[in-house]
Design an enzyme around this catalytic site. Structure first.
Site, PDB file in Angstrom:
ATOM      1  N   CYS A 114       0.843  -1.254   0.195  1.00 27.84           N
ATOM      2  CA  CYS A 114      -0.091   0.075   0.135  1.00 27.84           C
ATOM      3  C   CYS A 114       0.830   1.316   0.009  1.00 27.84           C
ATOM      4  O   CYS A 114       0.309   2.561  -0.260  1.00 27.84           O
ATOM      5  CB  CYS A 114      -0.936   0.244   1.258  1.00 27.84           C
ATOM      6  SG  CYS A 114      -2.036  -1.190   1.121  1.00 27.84           S
ATOM      7  N   HIS A 251      -3.176   7.202   1.670  1.00 32.65           N
ATOM      8  CA  HIS A 251      -3.614   6.124   1.223  1.00 32.65           C
ATOM      9  C   HIS A 251      -5.103   5.634   1.860  1.00 32.65           C
ATOM     10  O   HIS A 251      -5.321   6.098   2.943  1.00 32.65           O
ATOM     11  CB  HIS A 251      -2.610   5.118   1.824  1.00 32.65           C
ATOM     12  CG  HIS A 251      -3.226   3.786   1.748  1.00 32.65           C
ATOM     13  ND1 HIS A 251      -3.756   2.984   0.470  1.00 32.65           N
ATOM     14  CD2 HIS A 251      -3.132   2.584   2.592  1.00 32.65           C
ATOM     15  CE1 HIS A 251      -3.893   1.906   0.802  1.00 32.65           C
ATOM     16  NE2 HIS A 251      -3.744   1.526   1.853  1.00 32.65           N
ATOM     17  N   ASN A 281      -9.856  -0.062  -0.615  1.00 29.40           N
ATOM     18  CA  ASN A 281      -8.642  -0.033  -0.590  1.00 29.40           C
ATOM     19  C   ASN A 281      -8.042  -0.546  -1.811  1.00 29.40           C
ATOM     20  O   ASN A 281      -7.946  -1.663  -2.124  1.00 29.40           O
ATOM     21  CB  ASN A 281      -8.063  -0.724   0.757  1.00 29.40           C
ATOM     22  CG  ASN A 281      -6.586  -0.736   0.837  1.00 29.40           C
ATOM     23  OD1 ASN A 281      -5.757  -0.315   0.057  1.00 29.40           O
ATOM     24  ND2 ASN A 281      -6.130  -1.162   2.215  1.00 29.40           N
TER      25      ASN A 281
HETATM   26  O1  UT7 Z   1      -3.839  -0.712   3.547  1.00 28.38           O
HETATM   27  C1  UT7 Z   1      -2.904  -0.878   4.185  1.00 28.38           C
HETATM   28  C2  UT7 Z   1      -3.346  -1.863   5.536  1.00 28.38           C
HETATM   29  N1  UT7 Z   1      -4.461  -2.296   5.921  1.00 28.38           N
HETATM   30  C3  UT7 Z   1      -5.227  -1.223   6.823  1.00 28.38           C
HETATM   31  O2  UT7 Z   1      -4.735  -0.323   7.212  1.00 28.38           O
HETATM   32  C4  UT7 Z   1      -6.343  -1.900   7.486  1.00 28.38           C
HETATM   33  C5  UT7 Z   1      -6.506  -1.564   8.983  1.00 28.38           C
HETATM   34  N2  UT7 Z   1      -7.434  -2.464   9.614  1.00 28.38           N
HETATM   35  C6  UT7 Z   1      -8.885  -2.014   9.414  1.00 28.38           C
HETATM   36  O3  UT7 Z   1      -9.102  -1.231   8.764  1.00 28.38           O
HETATM   37  C7  UT7 Z   1      -9.741  -2.484  10.478  1.00 28.38           C
HETATM   38  O4  UT7 Z   1      -9.202  -3.305  11.671  1.00 28.38           O
HETATM   39  C8  UT7 Z   1     -10.996  -3.487   9.965  1.00 28.38           C
HETATM   40  C9  UT7 Z   1     -11.812  -2.591   8.904  1.00 28.38           C
HETATM   41  C10 UT7 Z   1     -10.010  -4.602   8.925  1.00 28.38           C
HETATM   42  C11 UT7 Z   1     -11.650  -4.303  10.848  1.00 28.38           C
HETATM   43  O5  UT7 Z   1     -12.295  -3.320  11.988  1.00 28.38           O
HETATM   44  P1  UT7 Z   1     -12.123  -3.453  13.518  1.00 28.38           P
HETATM   45  O6  UT7 Z   1     -12.802  -2.542  13.993  1.00 28.38           O
HETATM   46  O7  UT7 Z   1     -10.559  -3.729  13.664  1.00 28.38           O
HETATM   47  O8  UT7 Z   1     -12.675  -5.053  13.639  1.00 28.38           O
HETATM   48  P2  UT7 Z   1     -12.020  -6.257  14.184  1.00 28.38           P
HETATM   49  O9  UT7 Z   1     -11.067  -6.714  13.405  1.00 28.38           O
HETATM   50  O10 UT7 Z   1     -11.657  -6.121  15.485  1.00 28.38           O
HETATM   51  O11 UT7 Z   1     -13.196  -7.274  14.304  1.00 28.38           O
HETATM   52  C12 UT7 Z   1     -14.457  -7.006  15.166  1.00 28.38           C
HETATM   53  C13 UT7 Z   1     -15.541  -7.932  14.790  1.00 28.38           C
HETATM   54  C14 UT7 Z   1     -15.051  -9.517  14.849  1.00 28.38           C
HETATM   55  O12 UT7 Z   1     -16.099 -10.146  15.457  1.00 28.38           O
HETATM   56  P3  UT7 Z   1     -15.909 -10.543  16.981  1.00 28.38           P
HETATM   57  O13 UT7 Z   1     -14.709 -11.226  17.069  1.00 28.38           O
HETATM   58  O14 UT7 Z   1     -15.705  -9.286  17.779  1.00 28.38           O
HETATM   59  O15 UT7 Z   1     -17.193 -11.475  17.365  1.00 28.38           O
HETATM   60  C15 UT7 Z   1     -15.103  -9.850  13.456  1.00 28.38           C
HETATM   61  O16 UT7 Z   1     -15.037 -11.331  13.284  1.00 28.38           O
HETATM   62  O17 UT7 Z   1     -16.061  -7.886  13.521  1.00 28.38           O
HETATM   63  C16 UT7 Z   1     -16.151  -9.206  12.895  1.00 28.38           C
HETATM   64  N3  UT7 Z   1     -16.075  -8.959  11.356  1.00 28.38           N
HETATM   65  C17 UT7 Z   1     -17.075  -8.757  10.358  1.00 28.38           C
HETATM   66  N4  UT7 Z   1     -18.132  -8.806  10.696  1.00 28.38           N
HETATM   67  C18 UT7 Z   1     -19.276  -8.237   9.523  1.00 28.38           C
HETATM   68  C19 UT7 Z   1     -14.669  -8.961  10.775  1.00 28.38           C
HETATM   69  N5  UT7 Z   1     -15.162  -8.729   9.393  1.00 28.38           N
HETATM   70  C20 UT7 Z   1     -16.422  -8.606   9.229  1.00 28.38           C
HETATM   71  C21 UT7 Z   1     -17.014  -8.263   8.293  1.00 28.38           C
HETATM   72  N6  UT7 Z   1     -18.655  -8.384   8.387  1.00 28.38           N
HETATM   73  N7  UT7 Z   1     -16.945  -7.938   6.910  1.00 28.38           N
END
Ligand code: UT7
Length: 324
Positions: A114, A251, A281
């Site tokens: 990225c 980004h 992204n």
């Molecule tokens: O491009 C360069 C690098 N990449 C990034 O910069 C991405 C960085 N990270 C992010 O943007 C965020 O961390 C995400 C958007 C990927 C995720 O958001 P989050 O608030 O950090 O959520 P999380 O990963 O902590 O997940 C929270 C919950 C989990 O469920 P439990 O364990 O709390 O029951 C996940 O399983 O959300 C669940 N989950 C989803 N639910 C519905 C993860 N993906 C999904 C989904 N739909 N697509």
């Protein structure tokens, strides 16, 4: 007098097919509400069957050349930032070079995921400042849809395909921040964190292409800290304050990362170019796509200070400060 790399033109290309969150709801265990709330993404463009990274890069390059009023004959360097090349080798940049009808100059790919576009801008700027190139096509192009695990809801909803390009040309400057062109670039890598965001394939390790694997919440924490730090570094190197910046072109990974970084730097949201809602992204393509959009719609004007910043797998992160 010093040599500056001036931004002569910008261009971009998005595949025609748009996939909305609602469409993903039908095949993945997710909801539009979750995706919008956690990432700000509403839709993404996905390359057609047979449409490759070099196809996207070529279209963006043509648009940037037209915008610059230049032709491929004027170019002696092509760098494509990509993590999704057409082939393991040769470089996607070499394919773009051939399609542009070029038989001279140098063309190679650069892999910083990225951060690829910022790394490519820094590399091209250094070629130009060293007198080794006169005019460069700097391209960020990706088809991340090809390396997504469409059963992994934690990653597949976040990415899209696209390409953006910038033409840089050598120009004389006074060496002050009033000069048009790139003022400074700042790059960092820290390989200790590779397993927080990586592809579980590769010719040497598994003989497969593999899929994106990400510990999203851990990447998130690093992203805000690293991007705020490198932006601070770019401002300090030029004796500037965040209030001097006309436009931040970050980004586009997640609206919460963009807003978190802007908050840390006390940069108002309305001075930040946002495309993540429509493009998702697109890795190395996201910055030049956003830059081209804001130049073409008249937001970014000649003479304004722009700041490009990115963070990606590796980890890699960096910033590029330029007067457009
Ligand atoms: O491009 C360069 C690098 N990449 C990034 O910069 C991405 C960085 N990270 C992010 O943007 C965020 O961390 C995400 C958007 C990927 C995720 O958001 P989050 O608030 O950090 O959520 P999380 O990963 O902590 O997940 C929270 C919950 C989990 O469920 P439990 O364990 O709390 O029951 C996940 O399983 O959300 C669940 N989950 C989803 N639910 C519905 C993860 N993906 C999904 C989904 N739909 N697509």
């Amino acid at each position: 007098m010093v040599i500056r790399s001036q931004i002569a033109g910008v261009g971009s290309y998005l595949p025609a097919r748009i996939v909305t969150n609602q469409e993903l709801e039908r095949s993945v265990d997710t909801t539009d509400a979750w995706i919008v709330e956690r990432s700000g993404i509403r839709q993404r463009h996905i390359a057609a069957e047979g449409e490759t990274t070099s196809d996207l890069a070529f279209e963006a390059a043509k648009a940037a050349l037209a915008h610059a009023g230049m032709t491929a004959d004027d170019i002696d360097l092509i760098i494509v930032g990509t993590a999704t090349p057409d082939h393991t080798f040769p470089a996607t940049a070499a394919k773009v070079q051939a399609r542009l009808g070029m038989t001279k100059g140098v063309a190679f790919d650069l892999q910083a995921v990225c951060s690829g576009f910022v790394f490519a801008m820094a590399t091209a700027d250094n070629f130009i400042k060293a007198g080794q190139a006169k005019a460069a096509l700097v391209i960020g192009a990706e088809t991340f849809s090809r390396i997504l695990d469409w059963n992994d809801r934690g990653t597949c909803v976040l990415f899209g395909d696209g390409a953006g390009a910038v033409v840089l040309k050598s120009a004389q400057g006074q060496g002050t921040t009033a000069d048009q062109g790139i003022l400074s670039t700042h790059l960092h890598s820290d390989g200790r964190h590779y397993d927080l965001l990586y592809v579980d394939g590769g010719p040497s390790s598994t003989k497969t292409t593999g899929h994106v694997r990400m510990k999203g919440n851990e990447v998130f924490r690093h992203a805000v800290v690293n991007m705020a730090e490198v932006v601070g570094e770019a401002l300090a190197a030029n004796g500037l304050q965040s209030t001097d910046i006309d436009w931040v072109v970050p980004h586009q990974a997640n609206i919460r990362i963009l807003e978190g970084t802007a908050r840390k730097l006390a940069i108002p949201k309305d001075r930040m170019v946002v495309t993540v809602d429509r493009h998702a992204n697109t890795s190395a393509a996201s910055i030049p796509l956003a830059l081209a959009e804001a130049v073409n719609d008249g937001r970014i004007k000649r003479g304004q200070l722009i700041l490009l910043e990115a963070m990606g797998g590796g980890f890699t992160w960096g910033a590029c400060l330029a007067r457009y």
